[in-house]
Design a protein around this motif. Structure first.
Motif, PDB file in Angstrom:
ATOM      1  N   GLN A  48       0.836  -1.200   0.000  1.00  0.00           N
ATOM      2  CA  GLN A  48       0.000   0.000   0.000  1.00  0.00           C
ATOM      3  C   GLN A  48       0.875   1.257   0.000  1.00  0.00           C
ATOM      4  OE1 GLN A  48      -2.892  -0.010   3.101  1.00  0.00           O
ATOM      5  NE2 GLN A  48      -4.112   1.563   2.134  1.00  0.00           N
ATOM      6  N   LYS A  49       1.988   1.243   0.728  1.00  0.00           N
ATOM      7  CA  LYS A  49       2.889   2.390   0.743  1.00  0.00           C
ATOM      8  C   LYS A  49       3.480   2.628  -0.637  1.00  0.00           C
ATOM      9  CE  LYS A  49       4.305   2.105   5.545  1.00  0.00           C
ATOM     10  NZ  LYS A  49       5.399   1.782   6.457  1.00  0.00           N
ATOM     11  N   ARG A  52       0.892   4.142  -2.883  1.00  0.00           N
ATOM     12  CA  ARG A  52       0.697   5.568  -2.596  1.00  0.00           C
ATOM     13  C   ARG A  52       1.825   6.398  -3.182  1.00  0.00           C
ATOM     14  NH1 ARG A  52       0.110   5.498   3.404  1.00  0.00           N
ATOM     15  NH2 ARG A  52      -1.428   3.883   3.524  1.00  0.00           N
ATOM     16  N   SER A  56       1.244   9.324  -5.979  1.00  0.00           N
ATOM     17  CA  SER A  56       1.575  10.716  -5.677  1.00  0.00           C
ATOM     18  C   SER A  56       2.693  11.214  -6.583  1.00  0.00           C
ATOM     19  CB  SER A  56       1.977  10.860  -4.217  1.00  0.00           C
ATOM     20  OG  SER A  56       3.190  10.200  -3.954  1.00  0.00           O
TER      21      SER A  56
END
Length: 63
Positions: A48-49, A52, A56
């Motif tokens: 998930q990191k 992200r 971004s």
């Protein structure tokens, strides 16, 4: 579909119970389940990191 979600929920709750039990010195099979649960949690967290970071990185906030 409901039964599938209930099954996943039962596995998650059971894994959390095993993690707590293993911290208190449970039997070897509980420590094994706890290890698998913690490893799966870490893998999901890192995935998930990275997702992200990728999302971004591709977007800009120069509105």
């Amino acid at each position: 579909m409901i039964f599938l979600l209930l099954g996943v929920l039962a596995l998650v709750i059971g894994g959390c119970v095993c993690v707590v039990w293993a911290e208190r010195g449970g039997p070897p099979w509980v420590r094994g389940v706890a290890f698998v649960t913690r490893t799966a949690g870490e893998l999901l967290s890192s995935a998930q990191k990275s997702r992200r970071r990728r999302s971004s990185w591709g977007s800009s906030s120069d509105d």
